[in-house]
Design an enzyme around this catalytic site. Structure first.
Site, PDB file in Angstrom:
ATOM      1  N   ASP A  85    -118.648 -34.893 -21.058  1.00 38.46           N
ATOM      2  CA  ASP A  85    -118.798 -36.313 -21.361  1.00 38.46           C
ATOM      3  C   ASP A  85    -117.768 -36.751 -22.391  1.00 38.46           C
ATOM      4  O   ASP A  85    -117.319 -35.943 -23.215  1.00 38.46           O
ATOM      5  CB  ASP A  85    -120.201 -36.594 -21.895  1.00 38.46           C
ATOM      6  CG  ASP A  85    -121.274 -36.426 -20.828  1.00 38.46           C
ATOM      7  OD1 ASP A  85    -120.967 -36.660 -19.647  1.00 38.46           O
ATOM      8  OD2 ASP A  85    -122.414 -36.058 -21.176  1.00 38.46           O
ATOM      9  N   TYR A 137    -122.734 -23.921 -25.441  1.00 40.46           N
ATOM     10  CA  TYR A 137    -122.486 -25.118 -26.238  1.00 40.46           C
ATOM     11  C   TYR A 137    -123.074 -24.965 -27.632  1.00 40.46           C
ATOM     12  O   TYR A 137    -124.074 -24.270 -27.823  1.00 40.46           O
ATOM     13  CB  TYR A 137    -123.168 -26.347 -25.606  1.00 40.46           C
ATOM     14  CG  TYR A 137    -122.750 -26.671 -24.196  1.00 40.46           C
ATOM     15  CD1 TYR A 137    -121.756 -27.607 -23.936  1.00 40.46           C
ATOM     16  CD2 TYR A 137    -123.373 -26.051 -23.111  1.00 40.46           C
ATOM     17  CE1 TYR A 137    -121.386 -27.914 -22.635  1.00 40.46           C
ATOM     18  CE2 TYR A 137    -123.004 -26.358 -21.808  1.00 40.46           C
ATOM     19  CZ  TYR A 137    -122.016 -27.284 -21.580  1.00 40.46           C
ATOM     20  OH  TYR A 137    -121.654 -27.589 -20.283  1.00 40.46           O
ATOM     21  N   ASP A 144    -127.277 -39.886 -25.502  1.00 38.73           N
ATOM     22  CA  ASP A 144    -126.276 -39.459 -26.479  1.00 38.73           C
ATOM     23  C   ASP A 144    -125.908 -40.622 -27.392  1.00 38.73           C
ATOM     24  O   ASP A 144    -126.506 -41.700 -27.325  1.00 38.73           O
ATOM     25  CB  ASP A 144    -125.038 -38.883 -25.777  1.00 38.73           C
ATOM     26  CG  ASP A 144    -124.398 -39.880 -24.798  1.00 38.73           C
ATOM     27  OD1 ASP A 144    -124.327 -41.081 -25.114  1.00 38.73           O
ATOM     28  OD2 ASP A 144    -123.974 -39.454 -23.711  1.00 38.73           O
ATOM     29  N   ARG A 187    -127.759 -33.130 -22.637  1.00 41.40           N
ATOM     30  CA  ARG A 187    -128.367 -34.391 -23.082  1.00 41.40           C
ATOM     31  C   ARG A 187    -129.854 -34.422 -22.746  1.00 41.40           C
ATOM     32  O   ARG A 187    -130.689 -34.825 -23.557  1.00 41.40           O
ATOM     33  CB  ARG A 187    -127.678 -35.587 -22.403  1.00 41.40           C
ATOM     34  CG  ARG A 187    -126.349 -35.976 -23.007  1.00 41.40           C
ATOM     35  CD  ARG A 187    -125.777 -37.152 -22.253  1.00 41.40           C
ATOM     36  NE  ARG A 187    -125.346 -36.791 -20.917  1.00 41.40           N
ATOM     37  CZ  ARG A 187    -125.452 -37.576 -19.840  1.00 41.40           C
ATOM     38  NH1 ARG A 187    -126.024 -38.760 -19.937  1.00 41.40           N
ATOM     39  NH2 ARG A 187    -124.993 -37.184 -18.668  1.00 41.40           N
TER      40      ARG A 187
END
Length: 308
Positions: free
Chosen positions: A50, A78, A92, A183
């Site tokens: 993203d 991540y 987000d 997310r």
């Protein structure tokens, strides 16, 4: 008088660029810029990040694009910061806040909730995603104020560890299967804690066997005097697969698409496990193959520039 514009001649560039994607760039924006700097004819990336996210974005050029699917299927890792107490419409920081709640959670509660999300879980894809319905991305429906029913999908959270908690920010380390939306994971953790949440930051640290060790920024790429030297070889994408070394005669047959009975070739070392392998002639990658029963080697994807 309008003069015809001269079409730019692109170069045949083969290799992999481990890019540290900056905030504010879509994955495609980053790819286009890198492709322009390298003057590459053919390029693709290996899984979208993203715009608000940063970190490892492997970019494939030329022959490396043949193997990009393997990274799309790979596990990814991540580091993320979850903002507890605020829910946004996108999940987000780029979205609008749609709900605010008090945050009264303990470390004991956090550890208990994180345990619920380890292993196989169900996850509903977000409306703000590139998944398509009737040929149209879900995010286009979302921007029109339309919410569609989405089926929950099976994903696996291999690792979910608490790095730090400084209310209202929850820092986590995650390793997950393909198709996982961090997310959504952050939102679901917030709901399980009773306060809601959205992602404040997201940084990808690993894709398959690729790590941040040799990652470079776009600014470093642009400023480098010889940017092509920053590319890793094509087989950087294949390092997790066993290697098979062929002799010149077998290599020629392999590049012609022939199946090889390696069990009948005493001079060829055959991996013990069946499955996908990377195939070489000396140090030159020929492609990938499937090693089956009785040490039968079935060509899979071949490197064009070595097929002479």
């Amino acid at each position: 008088m309008n003069q015809a514009r001269t079409k730019r001649v692109r170069d045949l560039v083969d290799g992999v660029l481990l890019l540290d994607k900056p905030v504010g760039f879509s994955s495609n924006d980053a790819l286009i810029k890198a492709k322009r700097v390298l003057n590459a004819k053919k390029a693709g990336h290996t899984g979208t990040l993203d715009p608000f996210a940063t970190g490892l974005l492997p970019l494939c050029f030329g022959e490396a694009t043949k193997f990009s699917q393997d990274l799309l299927e790979a596990d990814k890792s991540y580091d993320t910061t979850v903002h507890l107490g605020q829910t946004t419409d996108t999940g987000d920081t780029e979205g609008e806040v749609i709900d605010t709640r008090d945050v009264n959670v303990t470390l004991e509660q956090i550890h208990a909730v994180l345990a619920q999300f380890r292993g196989p879980i169900k996850q509903v894809p977000p409306m703000y995603s590139a998944l398509k319905r009737d040929g149209k991305p879900l995010y286009e429906y979302a921007r029109e104020g339309i919410t569609l029913e989405r089926e929950a999908r099976d994903v696996t959270i291999h690792k979910l560890e608490l790095i730090a908690y400084e209310a209202p920010f929850l820092k986590l380390s995650v390793t997950c299967s393909k198709g996982t939306y961090i997310r959504v994971l952050g939102q679901d953790i917030g709901e399980a804690l009773g306060c809601g949440a959205h992602l404040n930051a997201l940084r990808r640290t690993q894709v398959g066997a690729l790590t941040t060790e040799h990652m470079i920024t776009l600014d470093e790429l642009v400023a480098h005097e010889a940017p092509l030297t920053l590319l890793s070889p094509v087989d950087a994408l294949l390092s997790s697969f066993p290697a098979v070394q062929l002799n010149a005669e077998l290599a020629k047959r392999f590049l012609n698409g022939q199946r090889l009975a390696l069990g009948k070739e005493p001079a060829i070392s055959v991996p013990a496990e069946q499955g996908r392998v990377r195939v070489y002639l000396d140090a030159k990658l020929l492609g990938t193959a499937i090693l089956g029963e009785y040490s039968i080697l079935q060509p899979e994807r071949l490197i064009a520039f070595v097929a002479e």
